[in-house]
Design a protein around this motif. Structure first.
Motif, PDB file in Angstrom:
ATOM      1  N   TRP A  56       1.019  -1.207   0.128  1.00  0.00           N
ATOM      2  CA  TRP A  56       0.098  -0.161   0.138  1.00  0.00           C
ATOM      3  C   TRP A  56       0.860   1.369   0.035  1.00  0.00           C
ATOM      4  CZ3 TRP A  56      -4.649  -0.360   3.704  1.00  0.00           C
ATOM      5  CH2 TRP A  56      -5.673  -1.556   3.253  1.00  0.00           C
ATOM      6  N   SER A  57       2.007   1.220  -0.694  1.00  0.00           N
ATOM      7  CA  SER A  57       3.082   2.315  -0.596  1.00  0.00           C
ATOM      8  C   SER A  57       2.405   3.752  -1.139  1.00  0.00           C
ATOM      9  CB  SER A  57       4.414   2.057  -1.156  1.00  0.00           C
ATOM     10  OG  SER A  57       4.029   1.509  -2.743  1.00  0.00           O
ATOM     11  N   PRO A  58       1.271   3.488  -2.079  1.00  0.00           N
ATOM     12  CA  PRO A  58       0.839   4.842  -2.439  1.00  0.00           C
ATOM     13  C   PRO A  58       0.082   5.772  -1.331  1.00  0.00           C
ATOM     14  CG  PRO A  58       0.414   3.226  -4.270  1.00  0.00           C
ATOM     15  CD  PRO A  58       0.968   2.328  -3.022  1.00  0.00           C
ATOM     16  N   LEU A  59      -0.598   5.101  -0.611  1.00  0.00           N
ATOM     17  CA  LEU A  59      -1.137   5.477   0.499  1.00  0.00           C
ATOM     18  C   LEU A  59       0.010   6.043   1.460  1.00  0.00           C
ATOM     19  CD1 LEU A  59      -3.821   6.071   1.990  1.00  0.00           C
ATOM     20  CD2 LEU A  59      -3.969   3.835   2.996  1.00  0.00           C
ATOM     21  N   ARG A  60       0.845   5.140   1.950  1.00  0.00           N
ATOM     22  CA  ARG A  60       1.873   5.732   2.570  1.00  0.00           C
ATOM     23  C   ARG A  60       2.416   6.996   2.094  1.00  0.00           C
ATOM     24  NH1 ARG A  60       6.727   1.872   1.785  1.00  0.00           N
ATOM     25  NH2 ARG A  60       6.842   3.686   0.146  1.00  0.00           N
ATOM     26  N   ASP A  61       2.959   7.026   0.915  1.00  0.00           N
ATOM     27  CA  ASP A  61       3.392   8.317   0.580  1.00  0.00           C
ATOM     28  C   ASP A  61       2.581   9.272   0.675  1.00  0.00           C
ATOM     29  OD1 ASP A  61       5.704   6.416  -0.248  1.00  0.00           O
ATOM     30  OD2 ASP A  61       5.199   6.419  -2.333  1.00  0.00           O
ATOM     31  N   ALA A  62       1.165   9.387   0.348  1.00  0.00           N
ATOM     32  CA  ALA A  62       0.321  10.414   0.198  1.00  0.00           C
ATOM     33  C   ALA A  62       0.131  10.694   1.904  1.00  0.00           C
ATOM     34  CB  ALA A  62      -0.880   9.947  -0.171  1.00  0.00           C
ATOM     35  N   LEU A  63       0.444   9.823   2.728  1.00  0.00           N
ATOM     36  CA  LEU A  63      -0.048  10.487   4.232  1.00  0.00           C
ATOM     37  C   LEU A  63       1.318  10.667   5.205  1.00  0.00           C
ATOM     38  CD1 LEU A  63      -2.546   7.710   5.456  1.00  0.00           C
ATOM     39  CD2 LEU A  63      -3.070   9.981   4.522  1.00  0.00           C
ATOM     40  N   LEU A  64       2.673  10.647   4.395  1.00  0.00           N
ATOM     41  CA  LEU A  64       3.811  11.108   5.141  1.00  0.00           C
ATOM     42  C   LEU A  64       3.667  12.499   5.647  1.00  0.00           C
ATOM     43  CD1 LEU A  64       6.430   9.846   2.653  1.00  0.00           C
ATOM     44  CD2 LEU A  64       5.784   8.870   4.845  1.00  0.00           C
ATOM     45  N   ALA A  65       3.009  13.361   5.215  1.00  0.00           N
ATOM     46  CA  ALA A  65       2.969  14.655   6.098  1.00  0.00           C
ATOM     47  C   ALA A  65       1.646  15.238   6.473  1.00  0.00           C
ATOM     48  CB  ALA A  65       3.560  15.738   4.919  1.00  0.00           C
ATOM     49  N   ARG A  66       0.584  14.251   6.408  1.00  0.00           N
ATOM     50  CA  ARG A  66      -0.826  14.773   6.550  1.00  0.00           C
ATOM     51  C   ARG A  66      -0.892  14.148   8.160  1.00  0.00           C
ATOM     52  NH1 ARG A  66      -4.152  16.021   2.775  1.00  0.00           N
ATOM     53  NH2 ARG A  66      -2.958  16.224   0.643  1.00  0.00           N
ATOM     54  N   GLU A 114      -3.094   5.814  17.214  1.00  0.00           N
ATOM     55  CA  GLU A 114      -1.778   5.289  18.010  1.00  0.00           C
ATOM     56  C   GLU A 114      -0.668   5.255  17.640  1.00  0.00           C
ATOM     57  OE1 GLU A 114      -4.656   1.975  20.626  1.00  0.00           O
ATOM     58  OE2 GLU A 114      -3.781   1.519  18.725  1.00  0.00           O
ATOM     59  N   THR A 115      -0.506   4.954  16.316  1.00  0.00           N
ATOM     60  CA  THR A 115       0.864   4.663  15.996  1.00  0.00           C
ATOM     61  C   THR A 115       1.363   5.638  15.112  1.00  0.00           C
ATOM     62  OG1 THR A 115       0.154   3.412  13.952  1.00  0.00           O
ATOM     63  CG2 THR A 115       0.227   2.347  15.565  1.00  0.00           C
ATOM     64  N   CYS A 116       0.537   6.794  14.351  1.00  0.00           N
ATOM     65  CA  CYS A 116       1.242   7.559  13.662  1.00  0.00           C
ATOM     66  C   CYS A 116       0.836   9.070  14.124  1.00  0.00           C
ATOM     67  CB  CYS A 116       0.676   7.541  12.144  1.00  0.00           C
ATOM     68  SG  CYS A 116       0.908   5.979  11.204  1.00  0.00           S
ATOM     69  N   GLY A 117      -0.014   9.273  15.041  1.00  0.00           N
ATOM     70  CA  GLY A 117      -0.327  10.706  15.422  1.00  0.00           C
ATOM     71  C   GLY A 117      -1.185  11.401  14.425  1.00  0.00           C
ATOM     72  N   ILE A 144       0.293   0.124   8.210  1.00  0.00           N
ATOM     73  CA  ILE A 144       0.157   1.319   9.304  1.00  0.00           C
ATOM     74  C   ILE A 144       1.646   1.242  10.027  1.00  0.00           C
ATOM     75  CG2 ILE A 144      -1.044   0.004  11.320  1.00  0.00           C
ATOM     76  CD1 ILE A 144      -1.455   3.767   9.885  1.00  0.00           C
ATOM     77  N   GLU A 145       1.866   0.014  10.293  1.00  0.00           N
ATOM     78  CA  GLU A 145       3.463  -0.214  10.990  1.00  0.00           C
ATOM     79  C   GLU A 145       4.555   0.565  10.038  1.00  0.00           C
ATOM     80  OE1 GLU A 145       7.416  -1.830  11.751  1.00  0.00           O
ATOM     81  OE2 GLU A 145       6.100  -1.967  10.004  1.00  0.00           O
ATOM     82  N   GLN A 146       4.341   0.355   8.628  1.00  0.00           N
ATOM     83  CA  GLN A 146       5.434   1.062   7.613  1.00  0.00           C
ATOM     84  C   GLN A 146       5.418   2.356   7.828  1.00  0.00           C
ATOM     85  OE1 GLN A 146       4.766  -1.071   3.980  1.00  0.00           O
ATOM     86  NE2 GLN A 146       5.026  -3.123   4.927  1.00  0.00           N
ATOM     87  N   LEU A 147       3.930   3.119   7.969  1.00  0.00           N
ATOM     88  CA  LEU A 147       3.915   4.638   7.848  1.00  0.00           C
ATOM     89  C   LEU A 147       4.131   4.883   9.010  1.00  0.00           C
ATOM     90  CD1 LEU A 147       2.544   6.954   6.513  1.00  0.00           C
ATOM     91  CD2 LEU A 147       0.296   6.204   7.819  1.00  0.00           C
ATOM     92  N   ALA A 148       4.102   4.467  10.223  1.00  0.00           N
ATOM     93  CA  ALA A 148       4.547   5.128  11.457  1.00  0.00           C
ATOM     94  C   ALA A 148       5.926   4.985  11.440  1.00  0.00           C
ATOM     95  CB  ALA A 148       4.090   4.197  12.652  1.00  0.00           C
ATOM     96  N   ARG A 149       6.709   4.031  11.007  1.00  0.00           N
ATOM     97  CA  ARG A 149       8.300   4.118  10.754  1.00  0.00           C
ATOM     98  C   ARG A 149       8.747   5.355   9.718  1.00  0.00           C
ATOM     99  NH1 ARG A 149      10.251   0.419   8.728  1.00  0.00           N
ATOM    100  NH2 ARG A 149       8.584  -1.059   8.044  1.00  0.00           N
TER     101      ARG A 149
END
Length: 341
Positions: free
Chosen positions: A192-202, A226-229, A317-322
Motif C-alpha cells: 500500500w505504498s501509494p497510500l503511505r506516500d500520500a500520508l507522510l505529511a498529513r 495510536e501509531t502515527c499521530g 500502518i506499521e510501515q507508515l509509522a516508521r
C-alpha cells in the motif's frame, strides 16, 4: 530501526489464526453448542477500544448470519452505575485481550448473575473475565508486546465469527473461516505504498466502511492515532455525506475499506463522489475509477473478507509509522493494558 514488535506480531497473525482454528476448535464448538441449546432472543456485547471494534464487527456478522439483533452494553452500566439489566434469555459476549479490566469483568459478572449465556473471548483463559463467564474461547494469540493490538484483534474477531458459524451450522462460512489463515498471510504482504506516500505529511483524514467493514474503519482510525499521530475519524460511507463531508477539501485524504459484499457498490459510489470533489481517495475495490485502487485479498465469504482487509492495513500502518519517524511500539501516552473501572 530493528524490526518492531508490531511488525513481528502482524506477521504472526496467520499462525495465530491457524492455532485458534486448530487447538481452539473444541472451545469454539462447545460455546456454539451451548448457545444453540439456550437459543437466546438477542445478543449483547461488552468491550472497549480495539475489542469494541471486534464487537461491532461481530454485531454485523451475527445479524447477517443468524438474524439475531445485537446490542452493545456500556461496561459502566454495571461498574459505575450499578444497574441490573434484564439479560435472562440473552447471550452476552465480552471481549478483552487481557481479561483484566474491572469494568468489563463487572459487566460480564452482572450478565452471568442475570442468567445470560455469557462468553468470554480473551487471550488469558485464567483471567477474571473468564472466571466471570459461563464459556470461554481463548484466542490463542500468544504474547503481544506492541501497545497497538493487531493479532489479538484479528483472533478475537475470528474467534467470535467461528462461534457464530458453528452456532448456526453454516458450512459455507465454516469452510471460508478454515481457509482464512492462508489468505491472511497473503494480505500481510500487500503493498500500500501509494497510500503511505500520500500520508507522510498529513495529520487529518477519514476512514470509511459500510456494514462489517465499518468496524474495520473504526479500528483503522484508532491505529492511525495510536501509531502515527494522525487524527483519523471513521464513518460509515452512508453517514459521511450528511455533515462530515464539509471539511473534505482539495486533496483531503480518505481511505475506503471496501469488501466484496452487498455494500461495496454503495461504499464505492460515495468514494467516487469524494474523489470527483478533489479528495485524495484510496479504496480496496476494483470499482475504483477516480479513486486510487489499493490491492486486496479476496476471500470466499463476505464475512471473512474484512479480516483480510484489516490484516493488510496493519502491515501498512506499521510501515507508515516508521516512515513518519515514529516507533509504533512506544507511543508516548499509552500502555498495553488499560484498566478502567
Amino acid at each position: 530501526m530493528t524490526q518492531t514488535h508490531m511488525a513481528r506480531e502482524v506477521a504472526e497473525i496467520p499462525a495465530a489464526a491457524r492455532r485458534l482454528l486448530g487447538e481452539g476448535r473444541g472451545a469454539i464448538e462447545a460455546a456454539a453448542a451451548d448457545l444453540r441449546d439456550v437459543n437466546p432472543a438477542f445478543v449483547s456485547t461488552v468491550a472497549r477500544g480495539s475489542s469494541d471494534h471486534a464487537a461491532t464487527y461481530l454485531k454485523y456478522a451475527c445479524e447477517l448470519s443468524l438474524g439475531l439483533p445485537v446490542a452493545s452494553i456500556g461496561p459502566s452500566v454495571a461498574s459505575i452505575f450499578g444497574a441490573r439489566l434484564k439479560l435472562g434469555g440473552a447471550a452476552c459476549f465480552s471481549i478483552s485481550q487481557s481479561g483484566q479490566s474491572p469494568d468489563i469483568v463487572a459487566m460480564a459478572q452482572a450478565a452471568s448473575d442475570a442468567q445470560a449465556c455469557t462468553l468470554a473471548i480473551t487471550n488469558q483463559p485464567d483471567s477474571p473475565l473468564a472466571r466471570a463467564s459461563r464459556n470461554t474461547v481463548p484466542i490463542m494469540a500468544g504474547p503481544e508486546l506492541s501497545v497497538a493490538a493487531t493479532k489479538t484483534f484479528v483472533t478475537s474477531a475470528l474467534a467470535g465469527l467461528a462461534v457464530l458459524a458453528h452456532w448456526g451450522r453454516d458450512d459455507a462460512l465454516i469452510a471460508a473461516i478454515d481457509a482464512l489463515p492462508d489468505q491472511l498471510e497473503a494480505a500481510a504482504r500487500l503493498d500500500w505504498s501509494p497510500l503511505r506516500d500520500a500520508l507522510l505529511a498529513r495529520d487529518s483524514m477519514y476512514v470509511l466502511g459500510r456494514g462489517p467493514s465499518y468496524a474495520m474503519a473504526c479500528e483503522a482510525a484508532l491505529k492511525f492515532k495510536e501509531t502515527c499521530g494522525i487524527h483519523a475519524e471513521a464513518y460509515s460511507s452512508a453517514e459521511v455525506l450528511h455533515g462530515p463531508v464539509e471539511i473534505v477539501g482539495g486533496d483531503y485524504p480518505v481511505l475506503v475499506l471496501a469488501a466484496r459484499d452487498a455494500a461495496e457498490p454503495a461504499a464505492m459510489g460515495v468514494a467516487e463522489q469524494l474523489a470527483t470533489r478533489g479528495a485524495q481517495v484510496f479504496a480496496t475495490s476494483d470499482l475504483a475509477k477516480a479513486a486510487t485502487r489499493l490491492p486486496f485479498v479476496a476471500t470466499s465469504h463476505p464475512l471473512t473478507e474484512p479480516l483480510a482487509l484489516i490484516t493488510g492495513f496493519y502491515a501498512f500502518i506499521e510501515q507508515l509509522a516508521r516512515a513518519r519517524g515514529r516507533n509504533p511500539d512506544t507511543p508516548a501516552n499509552l500502555r498495553k493494558v488499560t484498566e478502567t473501572t
